[in-house]
Design a protein around this motif. Structure first.
Motif, PDB file in Angstrom:
ATOM      1  N   TYR A  56     -17.823  31.839  27.277  1.00 46.85           N
ATOM      2  CA  TYR A  56     -17.514  30.802  28.268  1.00 46.85           C
ATOM      3  C   TYR A  56     -18.002  29.454  27.753  1.00 46.85           C
ATOM      4  N   ILE A  57     -17.075  28.527  27.617  1.00 47.70           N
ATOM      5  CA  ILE A  57     -17.383  27.171  27.181  1.00 47.70           C
ATOM      6  C   ILE A  57     -17.065  26.236  28.346  1.00 47.70           C
ATOM      7  N   GLY A  58     -18.103  25.622  28.889  1.00 48.12           N
ATOM      8  CA  GLY A  58     -17.897  24.678  29.979  1.00 48.12           C
ATOM      9  C   GLY A  58     -17.306  23.380  29.447  1.00 48.12           C
ATOM     10  N   ASP A  59     -16.894  22.528  30.331  1.00 50.15           N
ATOM     11  CA  ASP A  59     -16.379  21.198  29.968  1.00 50.15           C
ATOM     12  C   ASP A  59     -15.165  21.248  29.052  1.00 50.15           C
ATOM     13  N   THR A  60     -14.300  22.245  29.245  1.00 48.80           N
ATOM     14  CA  THR A  60     -13.048  22.304  28.496  1.00 48.80           C
ATOM     15  C   THR A  60     -11.906  22.492  29.493  1.00 48.80           C
ATOM     16  N   GLU A  61     -10.714  22.316  29.006  1.00 44.48           N
ATOM     17  CA  GLU A  61      -9.546  22.472  29.863  1.00 44.48           C
ATOM     18  C   GLU A  61      -9.068  23.913  29.949  1.00 44.48           C
ATOM     19  N   PHE A  62      -9.719  24.832  29.233  1.00 48.87           N
ATOM     20  CA  PHE A  62      -9.238  26.201  29.187  1.00 48.87           C
ATOM     21  C   PHE A  62      -9.122  26.821  30.577  1.00 48.87           C
ATOM     22  N   PHE A  63     -10.163  26.676  31.378  1.00 51.83           N
ATOM     23  CA  PHE A  63     -10.136  27.267  32.712  1.00 51.83           C
ATOM     24  C   PHE A  63      -9.493  26.355  33.755  1.00 51.83           C
ATOM     25  N   ARG A  64      -9.259  25.103  33.394  1.00 58.69           N
ATOM     26  CA  ARG A  64      -8.550  24.140  34.245  1.00 58.69           C
ATOM     27  C   ARG A  64      -9.025  24.174  35.698  1.00 58.69           C
ATOM     28  N   ASP A  65     -10.330  24.190  35.878  1.00 58.48           N
ATOM     29  CA  ASP A  65     -10.934  24.160  37.209  1.00 58.48           C
ATOM     30  C   ASP A  65     -10.505  25.314  38.104  1.00 58.48           C
ATOM     31  N   ILE A  66     -10.186  26.473  37.532  1.00 57.73           N
ATOM     32  CA  ILE A  66      -9.781  27.612  38.361  1.00 57.73           C
ATOM     33  C   ILE A  66     -10.952  28.533  38.692  1.00 57.73           C
ATOM     34  N   LEU A  67     -12.103  28.294  38.082  1.00 59.27           N
ATOM     35  CA  LEU A  67     -13.258  29.137  38.368  1.00 59.27           C
ATOM     36  C   LEU A  67     -13.931  28.696  39.666  1.00 59.27           C
ATOM     37  N   THR A  68     -14.274  29.670  40.458  1.00 64.16           N
ATOM     38  CA  THR A  68     -15.096  29.349  41.625  1.00 64.16           C
ATOM     39  C   THR A  68     -16.521  29.117  41.124  1.00 64.16           C
ATOM     40  N   ASP A  69     -17.337  28.490  41.937  1.00 65.94           N
ATOM     41  CA  ASP A  69     -18.735  28.291  41.566  1.00 65.94           C
ATOM     42  C   ASP A  69     -19.423  29.630  41.325  1.00 65.94           C
ATOM     43  N   GLU A  70     -19.088  30.622  42.143  1.00 67.66           N
ATOM     44  CA  GLU A  70     -19.693  31.943  42.009  1.00 67.66           C
ATOM     45  C   GLU A  70     -19.317  32.586  40.672  1.00 67.66           C
ATOM     46  N   ARG A 107     -26.899  29.660  29.900  1.00 75.83           N
ATOM     47  CA  ARG A 107     -26.178  28.387  29.959  1.00 75.83           C
ATOM     48  C   ARG A 107     -24.763  28.581  29.463  1.00 75.83           C
ATOM     49  N   ALA A 108     -23.887  27.712  29.895  1.00 74.04           N
ATOM     50  CA  ALA A 108     -22.523  27.709  29.368  1.00 74.04           C
ATOM     51  C   ALA A 108     -22.559  27.153  27.955  1.00 74.04           C
ATOM     52  N   GLY A 109     -21.658  27.651  27.120  1.00 78.95           N
ATOM     53  CA  GLY A 109     -21.519  27.068  25.801  1.00 78.95           C
ATOM     54  C   GLY A 109     -20.887  25.690  25.916  1.00 78.95           C
ATOM     55  N   THR A 110     -20.990  24.924  24.850  1.00 82.94           N
ATOM     56  CA  THR A 110     -20.413  23.581  24.820  1.00 82.94           C
ATOM     57  C   THR A 110     -19.423  23.485  23.658  1.00 82.94           C
ATOM     58  N   PRO A 111     -18.519  22.538  23.730  1.00 87.94           N
ATOM     59  CA  PRO A 111     -17.632  22.320  22.577  1.00 87.94           C
ATOM     60  C   PRO A 111     -18.428  22.050  21.297  1.00 87.94           C
ATOM     61  N   GLU A 112     -19.588  21.422  21.431  1.00 90.48           N
ATOM     62  CA  GLU A 112     -20.423  21.144  20.260  1.00 90.48           C
ATOM     63  C   GLU A 112     -20.949  22.435  19.630  1.00 90.48           C
ATOM     64  N   ASP A 113     -21.204  23.459  20.455  1.00 90.65           N
ATOM     65  CA  ASP A 113     -21.623  24.755  19.909  1.00 90.65           C
ATOM     66  C   ASP A 113     -20.540  25.335  19.007  1.00 90.65           C
ATOM     67  N   ILE A 114     -19.303  25.227  19.440  1.00 91.38           N
ATOM     68  CA  ILE A 114     -18.188  25.754  18.651  1.00 91.38           C
ATOM     69  C   ILE A 114     -17.995  24.912  17.394  1.00 91.38           C
ATOM     70  N   ALA A 115     -18.072  23.604  17.533  1.00 96.62           N
ATOM     71  CA  ALA A 115     -17.917  22.713  16.372  1.00 96.62           C
ATOM     72  C   ALA A 115     -18.992  22.998  15.325  1.00 96.62           C
ATOM     73  N   ALA A 116     -20.216  23.269  15.749  1.00 95.38           N
ATOM     74  CA  ALA A 116     -21.294  23.559  14.802  1.00 95.38           C
ATOM     75  C   ALA A 116     -21.018  24.853  14.039  1.00 95.38           C
TER      76      ALA A 116
END
Length: 156
Positions: A92-106, A119-128
């Motif tokens: 799970y990478i937060g702050d991306t368009e993959f899930f397009r805000d379809i995830l509930t908070d839960e 924690r959610a992964g970040t695009p920077e984690d993938i870039a590294a």
């Protein structure tokens, strides 16, 4: 160099759509001599996979699993030419368009809780991870899937 250019065209034909950004015909300076005088290319193939391969996610997971299998063949075929082929497999990478805000908070909280890092992964984690696999420090790593998922799915 004509053989290298022909090989480049062959790789482009064999690459599934969207599985690799681009193969480029190297300039002569990107080649290096190794023991025995064999020419080796400083190329890498890095494909973005997904944790869904291990979780069962319908057609998307099946497509990513097919890319992982293709990567094994590609690594074996290109390895003798000094070209590595690997996959970066995000969780799970937060702050991306993959899930397009379809995830509930839960659901989002549950996905984060399932990681060891909490924690959610970040695009920077993938870039590294991609940067590492493209570096000279990864020249002997090929045919692998590098999981970047905070420990949600572990391997041995």
């Amino acid at each position: 160099m004509a053989g290298v250019r022909r090989r480049d065209a062959e790789l482009r034909r064999r690459t599934p759509p969207r599985s690799a950004q681009e193969f480029r015909t190297p300039e002569y300076s990107s080649e290096q001599k190794v023991s025995g005088g064999n020419r080796q290319l400083n190329w890498v193939v890095i494909t973005i996979g997904s944790i869904t391969v291990d979780k069962g996610a319908g057609a998307y997971g099946a497509a990513k699993a097919a890319v992982a299998t293709w990567n094994i063949d590609l690594a074996a075929e290109l390895g003798p030419e000094g070209i590595t082929a690997n996959i970066v497999s995000p969780g799970y990478i937060g702050d991306t368009e993959f899930f397009r805000d379809i995830l509930t908070d839960e659901r989002r909280d549950a996905m984060i809780e399932s990681t060891s890092t909490k924690r959610a992964g970040t695009p920077e984690d993938i870039a590294a991870a991609v940067f590492f696999l493209a570096s000279s420090g990864a020249r002997q790593i090929t045919g692998q899937v590098l999981a970047v998922n905070g420990g949600e799915r572990t391997s041995r």
